[in-house]
Design a protein around this motif. Structure first.
Motif, PDB file in Angstrom:
ATOM      1  N   MET A   1       0.827  -1.187   0.000  1.00 41.07           N
ATOM      2  CA  MET A   1       0.000   0.000   0.000  1.00 41.07           C
ATOM      3  C   MET A   1       0.876   1.257   0.000  1.00 41.07           C
ATOM      4  N   LYS A   2       1.997   1.196   0.745  1.00 46.15           N
ATOM      5  CA  LYS A   2       2.910   2.343   0.764  1.00 46.15           C
ATOM      6  C   LYS A   2       3.458   2.640  -0.633  1.00 46.15           C
ATOM      7  N   LEU A   3       3.784   1.581  -1.368  1.00 46.76           N
ATOM      8  CA  LEU A   3       4.281   1.766  -2.734  1.00 46.76           C
ATOM      9  C   LEU A   3       3.210   2.419  -3.601  1.00 46.76           C
ATOM     10  N   THR A   6       2.978   6.095  -2.847  1.00 42.75           N
ATOM     11  CA  THR A   6       4.129   6.789  -3.432  1.00 42.75           C
ATOM     12  C   THR A   6       3.957   6.944  -4.939  1.00 42.75           C
ATOM     13  N   LEU A   7       3.501   5.902  -5.614  1.00 39.07           N
ATOM     14  CA  LEU A   7       3.299   5.985  -7.064  1.00 39.07           C
ATOM     15  C   LEU A   7       2.240   7.023  -7.417  1.00 39.07           C
ATOM     16  N   PHE A   8       1.131   7.054  -6.674  1.00 44.38           N
ATOM     17  CA  PHE A   8       0.103   8.058  -6.945  1.00 44.38           C
ATOM     18  C   PHE A   8       0.616   9.475  -6.678  1.00 44.38           C
ATOM     19  N   GLU A   9       1.470   9.633  -5.681  1.00 45.60           N
ATOM     20  CA  GLU A   9       2.081  10.946  -5.436  1.00 45.60           C
ATOM     21  C   GLU A   9       2.961  11.349  -6.612  1.00 45.60           C
ATOM     22  N   LEU A  10       3.743  10.413  -7.130  1.00 45.19           N
ATOM     23  CA  LEU A  10       4.610  10.715  -8.275  1.00 45.19           C
ATOM     24  C   LEU A  10       3.800  11.022  -9.530  1.00 45.19           C
ATOM     25  N   PHE A  11       2.731  10.274  -9.767  1.00 42.99           N
ATOM     26  CA  PHE A  11       1.868  10.555 -10.912  1.00 42.99           C
ATOM     27  C   PHE A  11       1.237  11.943 -10.774  1.00 42.99           C
ATOM     28  N   ILE A 118       9.147 -23.555 -20.691  1.00 43.47           N
ATOM     29  CA  ILE A 118       9.767 -23.423 -19.374  1.00 43.47           C
ATOM     30  C   ILE A 118       8.664 -23.070 -18.377  1.00 43.47           C
ATOM     31  N   GLY A 119       8.786 -23.563 -17.203  1.00 40.82           N
ATOM     32  CA  GLY A 119       7.743 -23.207 -16.238  1.00 40.82           C
ATOM     33  C   GLY A 119       7.944 -23.918 -14.924  1.00 40.82           C
ATOM     34  N   PRO A 120       7.048 -23.714 -14.036  1.00 39.36           N
ATOM     35  CA  PRO A 120       5.878 -22.865 -14.168  1.00 39.36           C
ATOM     36  C   PRO A 120       6.228 -21.385 -14.037  1.00 39.36           C
ATOM     37  N   ARG A 121       5.380 -20.528 -14.620  1.00 39.07           N
ATOM     38  CA  ARG A 121       5.529 -19.076 -14.501  1.00 39.07           C
ATOM     39  C   ARG A 121       4.541 -18.615 -13.443  1.00 39.07           C
ATOM     40  N   ILE A 122       5.030 -17.797 -12.520  1.00 36.97           N
ATOM     41  CA  ILE A 122       4.192 -17.312 -11.426  1.00 36.97           C
ATOM     42  C   ILE A 122       4.290 -15.796 -11.376  1.00 36.97           C
ATOM     43  N   SER A 123       3.139 -15.134 -11.201  1.00 39.95           N
ATOM     44  CA  SER A 123       3.142 -13.682 -11.030  1.00 39.95           C
ATOM     45  C   SER A 123       2.047 -13.295 -10.045  1.00 39.95           C
ATOM     46  N   ILE A 124       2.233 -12.136  -9.434  1.00 41.25           N
ATOM     47  CA  ILE A 124       1.239 -11.589  -8.513  1.00 41.25           C
ATOM     48  C   ILE A 124       0.968 -10.152  -8.941  1.00 41.25           C
ATOM     49  N   ALA A 125      -0.288  -9.869  -9.220  1.00 39.37           N
ATOM     50  CA  ALA A 125      -0.684  -8.531  -9.645  1.00 39.37           C
ATOM     51  C   ALA A 125      -1.499  -7.873  -8.539  1.00 39.37           C
ATOM     52  N   CYS A 126      -1.157  -6.626  -8.228  1.00 43.53           N
ATOM     53  CA  CYS A 126      -1.915  -5.836  -7.258  1.00 43.53           C
ATOM     54  C   CYS A 126      -2.582  -4.695  -8.006  1.00 43.53           C
ATOM     55  N   PHE A 127      -3.906  -4.632  -7.904  1.00 41.09           N
ATOM     56  CA  PHE A 127      -4.708  -3.632  -8.612  1.00 41.09           C
ATOM     57  C   PHE A 127      -5.173  -2.574  -7.628  1.00 41.09           C
ATOM     58  N   PHE A 128      -4.810  -1.334  -7.882  1.00 38.38           N
ATOM     59  CA  PHE A 128      -5.212  -0.227  -7.007  1.00 38.38           C
ATOM     60  C   PHE A 128      -6.477   0.404  -7.552  1.00 38.38           C
ATOM     61  N   GLY A 129      -7.495   0.486  -6.683  1.00 37.80           N
ATOM     62  CA  GLY A 129      -8.783   1.011  -7.090  1.00 37.80           C
ATOM     63  C   GLY A 129      -9.544  -0.052  -7.842  1.00 37.80           C
ATOM     64  N   ASN A 130     -10.836   0.020  -7.764  1.00 42.30           N
ATOM     65  CA  ASN A 130     -11.670  -0.973  -8.422  1.00 42.30           C
ATOM     66  C   ASN A 130     -12.829  -0.244  -9.060  1.00 42.30           C
TER      67      ASN A 130
END
Length: 143
Positions: A1-3, A6-11, A118-130
């Protein structure tokens, strides 16, 4: 959440606005965060599989943590381009809602994920706002 804050402040600052502008809007840019973990197993015949469909994210901002397995692509200049893994980095993507707010100054990028040997491929996405809580609010470019 802190990141995210910070990103919204930079934008905001990039738009020549007060650093808290996007964060303090009543649209809830950072009020909600949802995460999705993706698991893509190795595929012996990736050319025979269907990749995830071309899409952009219906959020304000997406932060992606991905592992070292390639597969993420973005649509750039009318062709698909591989997003190479860089150790200890995150992928940040503007969502459709931030694109609308900034009147296309920031662009939401179409992307997809391909199957691979090659695999498995793993990712985690965090979506801000809905977009769900915005159903009753009018959304348009920042003046």
């Amino acid at each position: 959440m802190k990141l995210g804050i910070t990103l919204f402040e930079l934008f905001s600052e990039t738009l020549n606005l007060h650093s808290n502008y996007l964060r303090d809007m009543e649209l809830g840019c950072i009020d909600r965060i949802s995460c999705a973990a993706h698991y893509y197993p190795a595929c012996p015949e990736p050319e025979l599989t269907m990749e995830t469909i071309k899409h952009s994210d219906a959020s304000f901002l997406t932060v992606l943590l991905q592992d070292h397995i390639d597969g993420l692509q973005i649509f750039h200049k009318d062709k698909w381009v591989n997003v190479r893994f860089v150790p200890e980095t995150l992928v940040v993507n503007v969502g459709d809602l931030l694109q609308i707010l900034t009147n296309d100054r920031f662009k939401s990028i179409y992307h997809r994920v391909l199957s691979n040997l090659i695999g498995p491929r793993i990712s985690i996405a965090c979506f801000f706002g809905n977009s769900v809580p915005l159903a009753s609010k009018l959304l348009g470019p920042i003046k």
